[in-house]
Write an enzyme that holds these catalytic residues in place. Structure first.
Site, short mmCIF file in Angstrom:
data_model
loop_
_atom_site.label_atom_id
_atom_site.label_comp_id
_atom_site.label_asym_id
_atom_site.label_seq_id
_atom_site.Cartn_x
_atom_site.Cartn_y
_atom_site.Cartn_z
N LYS A 153 0.85 -1.19 0.00
CA LYS A 153 0.00 0.00 0.00
C LYS A 153 0.89 1.25 0.00
CE LYS A 153 -3.94 2.03 2.53
NZ LYS A 153 -4.85 1.93 3.69
N SER A 166 -10.00 2.25 2.75
CA SER A 166 -9.04 2.91 1.89
C SER A 166 -8.08 1.98 1.16
CB SER A 166 -8.23 3.90 2.72
OG SER A 166 -7.41 3.22 3.65
N SER A 179 -10.53 0.13 7.00
CA SER A 179 -9.85 0.19 5.70
C SER A 179 -9.14 -1.08 5.25
CB SER A 179 -8.82 1.32 5.71
OG SER A 179 -9.46 2.56 5.58
#
Lengths: 95, 495
Positions: free
Chosen positions: B81, B161, B185
């Protein structure tokens, strides 16, 4: 509590975010809808409740007061939009 | 392609075993993923591909494996990420304000993955500064969910997210991915994509080198194809780090060893407050099905009450923006990323932050600034932290009677790109079942458990006691066995 356009301008100033005058009305509306929604916390009596200070119960760790990391001037300033001789360069702040 | 299909069809655990047995090499596995990553560009899951670096890392892994050496996940290709700082590799949290930022250091979590032999394929898309539930706030544009509704080409969100992470794992563009979870998330995107997402206990993983959003809530964890893979990845990611004072100094168990222990004798709690108004019937049905599965596997079922559940989201939307406004004060156009000039230094700050932050980030910084401003701190932030204590107390009460809680992960299946982006509040409601866990610092895992009537994946969430990830993994493993979730999206993006 609800925010008006002047309050939005003030908050934006505190947050150091430039906001155009024509955005104020929309922003005030958005912020108010969020603030109105969080108002429901007022339903709870929390007078005898301690605020949470840590998500997990731990005691703050202590370590020796000594330098463990440093002398990285080049690395630290490498990503700066403007730097000179290992210093950050900013617009003139003193007349 | 046939060989590639075989390679990318392996789970992380299977690939690890075949690498160790020298049945496959990391070089061929990594090459297979590089071609998948390139073929999957339409999904916009990666914001930076690091193919060259991946090949070098794979070569180094193969050298170790050939000598019978190597770490726990030697040669396994992962996606990272973009919220994780990676040394000399651009890391922007998908924000314009961090344009071109190239950290001279490595986050602790990723450094532990490299220590154990993992290979980095690239950086994965996410909502800007991890603020969002659909991956639509990214400066690099939205990610498309590999799943589509049956007979319908509408582009759906992958959740957020960690939407790049969930999409990349679901589309097999990596073997597993790192993710972070501040209000859901990791777990909500996992539920939207038929993957497994594990948010460990606060303090389990070091936050050092992860771009900060809300420091008292942020935790790193994995998104993977199955429960075993999540157990393997978390083992490498977790552990004490002196550079993060909130990282907890206790041994990391062998999570994989907990799988297969079954749930006989465990008591599973069903929190009645999670049956919310307007929840689709299919989610309620799936939840009841989950209860039946665990009962059949030998668990005791008990209804419990978490009376302050409905106050979790409003408390979160005070605490998280407040901490964000403080954390994001560092983006000033001086030290890194974007600078937009002005007539003096203050105007330079204001112009930089106006241009550098997207709408959602600006909204949260403004809310956070307001609730922390003079005269309002007690009414908002302090009140929210008190409510947080009540929520944590609810969980403590429940865990005096039960070992683990079972809930839905999200109140709906994946929705269309653009469907909710004009209404912040309806977007926030996505986190209704996940956010309580962050406020209380507990671990939670989402397991794919079934399909909606439109053919989209749905997830069930398990919540555990602090630092009891092992019970979560063993229960999740049973749930996975019972659910037999084998559906996969059709690879339309490959064409």
């Amino acid at each position: 509590m609800s925010v008006d356009q002047n309050t939005v301008r003030h908050i934006a100033r505190l947050a150091r975010i430039a906001v155009r005058d024509d955005e104020l009305e929309h922003l005030a509306k958005e912020l108010n809808s969020i603030l109105d929604w969080v108002e429901q916390l007022g339903e709870l009596d929390t007078s005898d409740v301690e605020p949470m200070t840590s998500a997990v119960e731990t005691t703050m760790k202590m370590r020796e007061d000594e330098v463990t990391f440093g002398n990285l001037q080049d690395e630290v300033t490498r990503n700066a939009p403007a730097s000179e001789d290992g210093f950050y360069v900013v617009p003139k702040v003193v007349e | 392609m046939a060989k590639n299909d075989e390679l990318i069809g392996l789970t992380l655990a299977e690939a690890r075993d075949k690498l160790k047995a020298k049945e496959i090499t990391s070089a061929e596995l990594t090459d297979a993923y590089i071609s998948e990553m390139e073929a999957g560009r339409d999904l916009n899951a990666y914001v930076l591909e690091t193919a060259e670096q991946a090949r070098e890392m794979a070569k180094a892994s193969d050298a170790k494996l050939a000598k019978g050496e190597g770490g726990a996940i030697e040669g396994v290709p992962l996606g990272i990420k973009d919220l994780f700082c990676t040394k000399d590799v651009r890391s922007t949290a998908c924000s314009h304000i961090l344009d071109g930022f190239t950290p001279p250091y490595e986050s602790t979590v990723t450094s532990q993955l490299w220590r154990d032999g993992a290979v980095m394929l690239g950086k994965l898309n996410n909502d800007e500064f991890a603020m969002g539930s659909s991956n639509e706030t990214s400066f690099y544009g939205p990610v498309t969910n590999p799943w589509r509704r049956e007979g319908d080409d509408t582009k759906l969100v992958p959740g957020g997210s960690s939407g790049g992470s969930s999409a990349a794992v679901a589309a097999k563009l990596c073997l597993g991915a790192t993710a972070t979870d501040t209000g859901g998330s990791i777990r909500q995107p996992a539920a939207f994509t038929g993957t497994v997402g594990m948010k460990p206990t606060y303090g389990r993983c070091s936050r050092w080198g992860i771009v900060a959003f809300a420091s008292s809530l942020d935790q790193a964890g994995p998104i993977t194809r199955d429960v075993r893979d999540a157990a393997i990845m978390l083992k490498s990611m977790a552990g004490h780090d002196p550079q993060d004072t909130t990282s907890v100094d206790r041994p990391v168990p062998d999570y994989e060893a907990a799988l297969g222990q079954g749930v006989k004798g465990l008591t599973v709690g069903i929190p009645k407050e999670y049956r919310v108004d307007g929840m689709p019937e299919e989610i309620d049905t799936l939840w009841s099905q989950g209860v039946e599965w665990l009962k059949a596997a030998g668990a005791n079922i008990k209804e419990v009450s978490l009376p302050h559940t409905k106050y979790a989201l409003p408390a979160y939307y005070i605490v998280a923006p407040a901490e964000a406004s403080s954390n994001l004060a560092r983006y000033d156009g001086v030290r890194y990323g974007l600078r937009v000039e002005g007539k003096d230094i203050t105007e330079m700050y204001e112009n930089t932050r106006a241009e550098g932050f997207g709408d959602e980030v600006r909204r949260r910084v403004l809310i956070g600034t307001y609730v922390l401003s003079a005269g309002y701190y007690d009414a908002y932030y302090l009140k929210a932290q008190k409510v947080r204590s009540l929520i944590a107390h609810d969980f403590r009460q429940a865990f005096s009677e039960v070992d683990v809680l079972l809930t839905p992960t999200a109140p709906s299946a994946a929705f269309g790109i653009g469907e909710k982006s004009d209404d912040p509040l309806s977007m926030y409601l996505n986190d209704v079942f996940t956010v309580t866990v962050n406020l209380a610092g507990l671990p939670g895992i989402s397991v794919p458990a079934g399909l909606s009537k439109e053919g989209l994946p749905l997830g069930l969430q398990l919540i555990g006691r602090g630092f009891d990830e092992e019970t979560l993994f063993r229960t999740a493993h049973k749930l996975e066995e019972a659910a037999q979730f084998t559906a996969a999206p059709e690879a339309w993006w490959r064409s």
